[in-house]
Scaffold this active site. Sequence first.
Site, PDB file in Angstrom:
ATOM      1  N   LYS A   1      41.078  41.214  46.458  1.00  0.00           N
ATOM      2  CA  LYS A   1      41.985  42.034  45.996  1.00  0.00           C
ATOM      3  C   LYS A   1      41.807  42.886  44.881  1.00  0.00           C
ATOM      4  CE  LYS A   1      47.091  40.911  45.563  1.00  0.00           C
ATOM      5  NZ  LYS A   1      47.911  40.139  44.860  1.00  0.00           N
TER       6      LYS A   1
HETATM    7  C1  E4P Z   1      51.205  40.698  45.619  1.00  0.00           C
HETATM    8  O1  E4P Z   1      50.118  40.268  46.165  1.00  0.00           O
HETATM    9  C2  E4P Z   1      51.762  40.220  44.349  1.00  0.00           C
HETATM   10  O2  E4P Z   1      51.130  38.955  44.174  1.00  0.00           O
HETATM   11  C3  E4P Z   1      53.191  40.060  44.229  1.00  0.00           C
HETATM   12  O3  E4P Z   1      53.734  40.064  45.513  1.00  0.00           O
HETATM   13  C4  E4P Z   1      53.759  40.555  43.077  1.00  0.00           C
HETATM   14  O4  E4P Z   1      55.396  40.086  43.177  1.00  0.00           O
HETATM   15  P1  E4P Z   1      56.103  40.036  41.859  1.00  0.00           P
HETATM   16  O5  E4P Z   1      56.617  41.361  41.598  1.00  0.00           O
HETATM   17  O6  E4P Z   1      57.273  39.080  42.319  1.00  0.00           O
HETATM   18  O7  E4P Z   1      55.272  39.558  40.680  1.00  0.00           O
END
Ligand code: E4P
Length: 217
Positions: free
Chosen positions: A87
């Site tokens: 990522k």
């Molecule tokens: C995506 O991969 C992120 O980990 C995640 O969806 C972020 O979500 P949040 O806005 O609830 O922290």
Amino acid sequence: MKFFIDTANLEQIKEAQALGVLDGVTTNPSLMAKEGITGQENILKHYVNICSEVTGDVSAEVISTDFEGIIREGEALAALHSQIVVKVPMIKDGIKAIRYFSEKGIKTNCTLVFSAGQALLAAKAGATYVSPFIGRLDDISTDGLNLIDEIRVIYDNYEFDTQILAASVRHTMHILECAKIGADVMTGPLSAITGLLKHPLTDSGLAKFLEDHKKGN
Ligand code: E4P
């Protein structure tokens, strides 16, 4: 539509996997910290543990923000397990790194995407997944689902292979709307996935069936 769970909590991952509808896992540094997973060695061990609980892709985020650092970290993460997807944040060096990983056959998830232009760049760089954060856009009074819609149109226009991974999903309606638009994947909390089970007519209908069955026996 693939269902990913957005957590580093092993119990929740196991519960989602046991449901039989889980296609993968996404994590981020905040989610790892929330589970108290700190220190490089523990973090890497935790990714391997997650991989052993599920059959699909597991996104593991790099911390570096410079090209060399992202490459070094990403290659180490990818070497951990065949299910790991690196990522990478949507920044200039991140885009360069996604191109590099794509040429090496390493899967990537371009994260922190908040505009269609960013998603277009990620696809051109060869990202496996692009993660538009819909909940965080909603939080600032901007329609997150509209972004999914725009990206779907752009990717279809040019037949990009990059999969739209709707992220920052907060509830069942996000999942349903993303499914209608045609997001390839959604990642959300266990509560949003299990929320799809619920309907009061299912509960009352089942209660009546069981009651009638008892009467007849
Ligand atoms: C995506 O991969 C992120 O980990 C995640 O969806 C972020 O979500 P949040 O806005 O609830 O922290």
